[in-house]
Write a protein that holds these residues in place. Structure first.
Motif, PDB file in Angstrom:
ATOM      1  N   VAL A 181      25.374 -64.404  50.702  1.00 25.33           N
ATOM      2  CA  VAL A 181      25.731 -63.095  50.147  1.00 25.33           C
ATOM      3  C   VAL A 181      25.301 -62.013  51.128  1.00 25.33           C
ATOM      4  O   VAL A 181      24.115 -61.891  51.450  1.00 25.33           O
ATOM      5  CB  VAL A 181      25.069 -62.853  48.775  1.00 25.33           C
ATOM      6  CG1 VAL A 181      25.446 -61.466  48.250  1.00 25.33           C
ATOM      7  CG2 VAL A 181      25.465 -63.932  47.780  1.00 25.33           C
ATOM      8  N   ALA A 234      21.720 -64.441  42.733  1.00 28.76           N
ATOM      9  CA  ALA A 234      21.571 -63.567  43.895  1.00 28.76           C
ATOM     10  C   ALA A 234      20.947 -62.244  43.457  1.00 28.76           C
ATOM     11  O   ALA A 234      21.300 -61.696  42.407  1.00 28.76           O
ATOM     12  CB  ALA A 234      22.926 -63.323  44.554  1.00 28.76           C
ATOM     13  N   VAL A 266      30.140 -56.249  48.665  1.00 29.39           N
ATOM     14  CA  VAL A 266      29.335 -57.460  48.580  1.00 29.39           C
ATOM     15  C   VAL A 266      30.226 -58.667  48.907  1.00 29.39           C
ATOM     16  O   VAL A 266      31.164 -58.981  48.168  1.00 29.39           O
ATOM     17  CB  VAL A 266      28.715 -57.619  47.180  1.00 29.39           C
ATOM     18  CG1 VAL A 266      27.830 -58.863  47.124  1.00 29.39           C
ATOM     19  CG2 VAL A 266      27.907 -56.378  46.808  1.00 29.39           C
ATOM     20  N   VAL A 300      30.647 -62.603  49.183  1.00 30.86           N
ATOM     21  CA  VAL A 300      30.060 -63.840  48.666  1.00 30.86           C
ATOM     22  C   VAL A 300      30.896 -65.012  49.176  1.00 30.86           C
ATOM     23  O   VAL A 300      32.117 -65.039  48.986  1.00 30.86           O
ATOM     24  CB  VAL A 300      30.031 -63.846  47.120  1.00 30.86           C
ATOM     25  CG1 VAL A 300      29.371 -65.123  46.610  1.00 30.86           C
ATOM     26  CG2 VAL A 300      29.286 -62.616  46.599  1.00 30.86           C
ATOM     27  N   SER A 357      36.006 -61.823  46.244  1.00 30.49           N
ATOM     28  CA  SER A 357      35.173 -61.273  47.311  1.00 30.49           C
ATOM     29  C   SER A 357      36.058 -60.666  48.410  1.00 30.49           C
ATOM     30  O   SER A 357      37.116 -61.221  48.737  1.00 30.49           O
ATOM     31  CB  SER A 357      34.298 -62.389  47.902  1.00 30.49           C
ATOM     32  OG  SER A 357      33.481 -61.906  48.938  1.00 30.49           O
TER      33      SER A 357
END
Length: 221
Positions: A39, A62, A74, A76, A86
């Motif tokens: 992450v 996380a 973010v 991932v 993501s």
């Protein structure tokens, strides 16, 4: 193909997270097999920070702490592949719990001054000022009672003061009520004595006699 991999989190563009406070989300990997999770969080200033990853029964948890205000993304990934959705977007805002509370309204600290609070003359504007700069947050109220309804003008000066002007057309006593946060300020109600601008009426005065009427002349001796 990765199956059974999804996140339970508050990471979306319409959700705000507090700066300086840890936020967390779960990465559910049941049925996706065994692999590593990564992450990365990209900050508004262009920096990249890493989340702390802990293994759970259903996958991973996380955690990270945003240190800047503004939009964050973010990323991932699982087994080197981005998970569905993501990169995720979220916005960090100042922590509401650390915001400085607004000062409590205090009507006793409102000041009102000016000649219009004491009196004036008909057909001329009577003026005064209201100062709320030291009184905190609250609504300002103003009413005027008198022998006749008078026009009132209020101008917000943008600095916590208000300039007021009213136009009395009949003589007499006018009552000025000023409230702040629905409570009377100090010395309210004010009593203003309005006098007539026509204290002397010359319309009924007549002049006649020698020296001012045509044909009448004084004889020199």
């Amino acid at each position: 193909m990765i199956v059974g991999l999804y996140l339970t989190s508050h990471l979306c563009c319409c959700v705000e997270i507090p700066v300086g406070k840890q936020v967390d989300f779960d990465i559910i990997t049941v049925g996706a097999g065994k692999a590593g999770v990564q992450v990365n969080i990209h900050t508004p200033s262009g920096k990249t920070i890493f989340a702390n990853i802990e293994e759970t029964i259903d996958g991973y948890a996380a955690k990270f702490t945003p240190l800047e205000t503004g939009p964050h993304t973010v990323d991932v990934s699982f087994a080197g592949q981005p998970v569905k959705g993501s990169p995720f977007s979220t916005t960090a805002i100042p922590d509401p719990s650390k915001a400085k509370p607004l000062p409590k309204a205090d009507p006793s600290k409102v000041k009102a001054y000016g000649p219009g609070l004491e009196g004036g003359t008909t057909d001329k504007p009577a003026e005064f000022t209201i100062d709320t700069r030291e009184a905190g947050q609250g609504g300002l109220g103003l009413t005027l009672e008198g022998p006749i309804e008078a026009k009132i003008e209020c101008q917000d000066n943008g600095d916590g003061t208000c300039s007021v002007r009213y136009y009395p057309t009949e003589p007499g006593e006018y009552t000025i009520n000023i409230t702040f946060a629905d409570k009377p300020i100090k010395s309210s109600p004010f009593k203003a004595k309005i006098v007539s601008s026509k204290n002397i009426d010359v319309s009924g005065i007549k002049c006649h006699g020698q020296g001012i009427e045509p044909g009448n002349h004084m004889h020199e001796e």
